[in-house]
Scaffold this motif. Structure first.
Motif, PDB file in Angstrom:
ATOM      1  N   THR A   1       0.847  -1.187   0.000  1.00 34.52           N
ATOM      2  CA  THR A   1       0.000   0.000   0.000  1.00 34.52           C
ATOM      3  C   THR A   1       0.882   1.235   0.000  1.00 34.52           C
ATOM      4  O   THR A   1       2.098   1.139   0.207  1.00 34.52           O
ATOM      5  N   VAL A   2       0.272   2.401  -0.206  1.00 31.21           N
ATOM      6  CA  VAL A   2       1.003   3.672  -0.209  1.00 31.21           C
ATOM      7  C   VAL A   2       0.309   4.599   0.782  1.00 31.21           C
ATOM      8  O   VAL A   2      -0.868   4.919   0.620  1.00 31.21           O
ATOM      9  N   ILE A   3       1.046   5.026   1.820  1.00 27.84           N
ATOM     10  CA  ILE A   3       0.496   5.957   2.805  1.00 27.84           C
ATOM     11  C   ILE A   3       1.166   7.314   2.638  1.00 27.84           C
ATOM     12  O   ILE A   3       2.198   7.428   1.974  1.00 27.84           O
ATOM     13  N   MET A   4       0.570   8.326   3.226  1.00 25.62           N
ATOM     14  CA  MET A   4       1.127   9.676   3.199  1.00 25.62           C
ATOM     15  C   MET A   4       1.572  10.057   4.604  1.00 25.62           C
ATOM     16  O   MET A   4       0.775  10.028   5.538  1.00 25.62           O
ATOM     17  N   GLU A   5       2.835  10.397   4.746  1.00 26.60           N
ATOM     18  CA  GLU A   5       3.365  10.960   5.987  1.00 26.60           C
ATOM     19  C   GLU A   5       3.721  12.407   5.705  1.00 26.60           C
ATOM     20  O   GLU A   5       4.787  12.711   5.199  1.00 26.60           O
ATOM     21  N   GLY A   6       2.786  13.306   6.017  1.00 33.90           N
ATOM     22  CA  GLY A   6       2.973  14.698   5.640  1.00 33.90           C
ATOM     23  C   GLY A   6       2.863  14.841   4.137  1.00 33.90           C
ATOM     24  O   GLY A   6       1.860  14.470   3.526  1.00 33.90           O
TER      25      GLY A   6
ATOM     26  N   THR B   4       0.547  -5.026  14.841  1.00 29.16           N
ATOM     27  CA  THR B   4       1.727  -4.208  15.122  1.00 29.16           C
ATOM     28  C   THR B   4       1.823  -3.125  14.064  1.00 29.16           C
ATOM     29  O   THR B   4       1.993  -3.426  12.874  1.00 29.16           O
ATOM     30  N   GLY B   5       1.693  -1.877  14.491  1.00 30.79           N
ATOM     31  CA  GLY B   5       1.721  -0.766  13.551  1.00 30.79           C
ATOM     32  C   GLY B   5       0.373  -0.415  12.965  1.00 30.79           C
ATOM     33  O   GLY B   5       0.277   0.439  12.080  1.00 30.79           O
ATOM     34  N   PHE B   6      -0.692  -1.060  13.439  1.00 29.76           N
ATOM     35  CA  PHE B   6      -2.039  -0.820  12.932  1.00 29.76           C
ATOM     36  C   PHE B   6      -3.003  -0.872  14.105  1.00 29.76           C
ATOM     37  O   PHE B   6      -2.795  -1.616  15.073  1.00 29.76           O
ATOM     38  N   ASP B   7      -4.095  -0.096  14.025  1.00 33.53           N
ATOM     39  CA  ASP B   7      -5.074  -0.019  15.102  1.00 33.53           C
ATOM     40  C   ASP B   7      -5.826  -1.344  15.231  1.00 33.53           C
ATOM     41  O   ASP B   7      -6.451  -1.814  14.282  1.00 33.53           O
TER      42      ASP B   7
ATOM     43  N   GLY C  62       8.635  -0.731  11.023  1.00 31.70           N
ATOM     44  CA  GLY C  62       8.430  -0.038  12.282  1.00 31.70           C
ATOM     45  C   GLY C  62       7.540   1.177  12.196  1.00 31.70           C
ATOM     46  O   GLY C  62       7.456   1.952  13.150  1.00 31.70           O
ATOM     47  N   ILE C  63       6.868   1.397  11.066  1.00 33.96           N
ATOM     48  CA  ILE C  63       5.978   2.553  10.913  1.00 33.96           C
ATOM     49  C   ILE C  63       4.591   2.213  11.460  1.00 33.96           C
ATOM     50  O   ILE C  63       4.091   1.097  11.273  1.00 33.96           O
ATOM     51  N   LYS C  64       3.984   3.177  12.131  1.00 40.08           N
ATOM     52  CA  LYS C  64       2.624   3.032  12.638  1.00 40.08           C
ATOM     53  C   LYS C  64       1.672   3.784  11.714  1.00 40.08           C
ATOM     54  O   LYS C  64       1.802   4.985  11.514  1.00 40.08           O
ATOM     55  N   ILE C  65       0.720   3.069  11.149  1.00 38.06           N
ATOM     56  CA  ILE C  65      -0.227   3.672  10.211  1.00 38.06           C
ATOM     57  C   ILE C  65      -1.325   4.385  10.992  1.00 38.06           C
ATOM     58  O   ILE C  65      -1.988   3.791  11.840  1.00 38.06           O
TER      59      ILE C  65
ATOM     60  N   ASP D 232      -6.652   0.278   4.514  1.00 37.29           N
ATOM     61  CA  ASP D 232      -7.717  -0.701   4.790  1.00 37.29           C
ATOM     62  C   ASP D 232      -7.800  -1.765   3.708  1.00 37.29           C
ATOM     63  O   ASP D 232      -7.911  -2.968   3.997  1.00 37.29           O
ATOM     64  N   LEU D 233      -7.746  -1.348   2.458  1.00 35.23           N
ATOM     65  CA  LEU D 233      -7.886  -2.293   1.351  1.00 35.23           C
ATOM     66  C   LEU D 233      -6.717  -3.267   1.322  1.00 35.23           C
ATOM     67  O   LEU D 233      -6.897  -4.462   1.028  1.00 35.23           O
ATOM     68  N   ALA D 234      -5.513  -2.790   1.637  1.00 34.79           N
ATOM     69  CA  ALA D 234      -4.346  -3.671   1.672  1.00 34.79           C
ATOM     70  C   ALA D 234      -4.443  -4.661   2.826  1.00 34.79           C
ATOM     71  O   ALA D 234      -4.015  -5.817   2.700  1.00 34.79           O
ATOM     72  N   ILE D 235      -5.009  -4.230   3.956  1.00 31.08           N
ATOM     73  CA  ILE D 235      -5.194  -5.141   5.090  1.00 31.08           C
ATOM     74  C   ILE D 235      -6.115  -6.288   4.696  1.00 31.08           C
ATOM     75  O   ILE D 235      -5.840  -7.466   4.966  1.00 31.08           O
ATOM     76  N   LEU D 236      -7.237  -5.950   4.045  1.00 24.12           N
ATOM     77  CA  LEU D 236      -8.174  -6.999   3.605  1.00 24.12           C
ATOM     78  C   LEU D 236      -7.520  -7.930   2.597  1.00 24.12           C
ATOM     79  O   LEU D 236      -7.693  -9.157   2.659  1.00 24.12           O
ATOM     80  N   ALA D 237      -6.760  -7.363   1.662  1.00 24.78           N
ATOM     81  CA  ALA D 237      -6.110  -8.186   0.644  1.00 24.78           C
ATOM     82  C   ALA D 237      -5.099  -9.138   1.265  1.00 24.78           C
ATOM     83  O   ALA D 237      -5.018 -10.317   0.878  1.00 24.78           O
ATOM     84  N   ALA D 238      -4.339  -8.666   2.256  1.00 25.61           N
ATOM     85  CA  ALA D 238      -3.349  -9.527   2.906  1.00 25.61           C
ATOM     86  C   ALA D 238      -4.020 -10.637   3.709  1.00 25.61           C
ATOM     87  O   ALA D 238      -3.548 -11.783   3.725  1.00 25.61           O
ATOM     88  N   ILE D 239      -5.133 -10.320   4.378  1.00 26.33           N
ATOM     89  CA  ILE D 239      -5.850 -11.340   5.157  1.00 26.33           C
ATOM     90  C   ILE D 239      -6.418 -12.412   4.240  1.00 26.33           C
ATOM     91  O   ILE D 239      -6.293 -13.618   4.501  1.00 26.33           O
TER      92      ILE D 239
END
Length: 448
Positions: free
Chosen positions: A295-300, A325-328, A359-362, A368-375
């Protein structure tokens, strides 16, 4: 005779009360109250009222806007987190776990600033000047304008500041510094509050940029009173394991810039330096295994490609485990309930584990879509191509919604030679990436 005033103070948050309490009603700490003597009570009273002003109120239209001048710390990542550079007269607090690189970074920055002709004072209360010298040799931070002072008394530090004009001051650390005018131990609420106020006054009066190193507790917060974070201008936290090369510097408070930017550093033999080629550090493009999705997240303003890992295994206990780990974790439970309801995937008898690499916390919902795809990939034991990214927020009703900065995210994915993307709608900009529109989670199974 006047009755003696009795005052107790919490050593965790600074709450004062006329009666001793076993548990602090403000921060919840147990057995943290100590009785203050008359002198300590007077110091606490003066410090709390010192920030007050007797000036008359002015119309906001009569007040002239102040221009913020900055100078570079010679470190691109630190400048980004600070909002463009170091502000003279500012007070910055840097916290992090032991060994994460706080002292190493600031000594390197101090040496780089000294190389430009500015006078830098490094005050150490934990190490001797000889130990700092050994580290400076490794960091190539030996410059004539960099001065070391091994001292834990605040009064001696103030004498040194009067002796020479400094542009940059480093305090390592605030918990070891103490004032001789206060009878309490170093690191106590009264000591930290008074010393921080004195440093803040010096920073404003002499226009010195001051950086304070602070220890953190096992819960991850700055050790000492919370008032410390309120008094300073900027609060930065180091994240990352001391056994790993990458470190992340994140801003939690900044009066002179945004708090959304992060800095990525790499621990090398010559110290903590700005990490190059950050884009490829948080995912492995070589191996394709079940339970892994990108996935691609934005940090700033910075897009970062992350690898989301999921492990789904049969549970051998009555209560299935859900850990992240790193996700809510709460959001993970919501997504798992959605999978069972909308896609009819029976996960109630399975343990589900989620890990965000690097070690990044999202903190955003674009993963969300990447979490579902990985599961789903782990549950079906089917690998997902590393040429595909998943970007989208999943709602409770099963819709996949758009996220901000989609064009920037896809541009970053294209630069990393990723050819496919599953998104909620077609992007506005044309790119080399082939996009698949997934506006409902049910279409995720169709794509499989």
């Amino acid at each position: 005779m006047s009755k003696k005033k009795i005052l107790f103070e919490c050593q965790h948050c600074g709450l004062t009360t006329p009666r001793w309490m076993g548990k602090c009603t403000n921060c919840g700490a147990w057995d943290s109250f100590i009785e203050l003597n008359e002198h300590q009570q007077e110091v606490a009273k003066q410090t709390k009222s010192a920030s007050g002003s007797s000036a008359k109120a002015q119309s906001i239209n009569e007040i002239k806007e102040e221009e913020i001048y900055r100078f570079s710390s010679k470190n691109a990542e630190l400048d980004m987190v600070l909002g463009g550079g170091v502000v003279p007269g500012s007070l910055t607090l840097i916290g992090g776990s032991p060994g994460v690189g706080k002292s190493t970074l600031l000594l390197k920055v101090g040496g780089d600033i000294a190389s430009s002709g500015k006078n830098v004072l490094y005050v150490t209360g934990e190490e001797s000047a000889g130990q700092i010298k050994l580290r400076a040799n490794r960091l190539s931070a030996n410059h004539d304008s960099l001065y070391l002072l091994s001292e834990i008394r605040l009064e001696q530090v103030l004498v040194e500041l009067e002796h020479r004009d400094y542009d940059f001051l480093i305090i390592d650390s605030i918990q070891t510094l103490y004032s001789e005018n206060i009878s309490s131990a170093p690191g106590s609420v009264t000591q930290v509050r008074q010393i921080t106020f004195e440093l803040m006054r010096i920073a404003k009066d002499k226009n010195i940029a001051i950086f304070i190193i602070g220890h953190i507790t096992k819960e991850g917060s700055i050790a000492g009173p919370r008032v410390l974070e309120h008094m300073v201008d900027t609060v930065l936290y180091f994240e990352g394991d001391s056994s790993q090369e990458l470190r992340i510097l994140r801003g939690f408070k900044n009066r002179f810039g945004p708090t959304s930017e992060i800095g990525v550093f790499e621990m090398r033999g010559d110290g903590l330096v700005s990490a190059t080629d950050v884009a490829s550090r948080f995912f492995n493009r070589n191996s394709e295994q079940a339970g892994s999705a990108l996935t691609v997240i934005m940090e700033g303003s910075r897009p970062i490609i992350l690898e989301v890992q999921a492990l789904v295994s049969e549970s051998h206990t009555a209560n299935s485990k859900r850990q992240a780990t790193g996700f809510d974790t709460n959001r993970l439970n919501m997504l798992l309930a959605l999978l069972e309801r909308k896609l009819e995937i029976p996960l109630s008898g399975y343990d589900v584990f989620i890990n965000i690499t690097g070690g990044i916390k999202i903190s955003e919902t674009s993963a969300d879509l990447a979490i579902l795809a990985a599961i789903i990939s782990s549950f079906r034991n089917r690998a997902i191509s590393k040429q595909t990214v998943f970007i989208g927020e999943v709602s409770l009703v099963g819709d996949v919604r758009d996220v901000y900065g989609m064009d920037v995210r896809l541009r970053e994915a294209s630069m990393q030679n990723i050819s496919k993307a599953l998104v909620s709608k077609k992007p506005l900009e044309k790119s080399n990436i082939k996009t698949f529109v997934v506006d409902e989670v049910t279409k995720l199974l169709e794509w499989y």
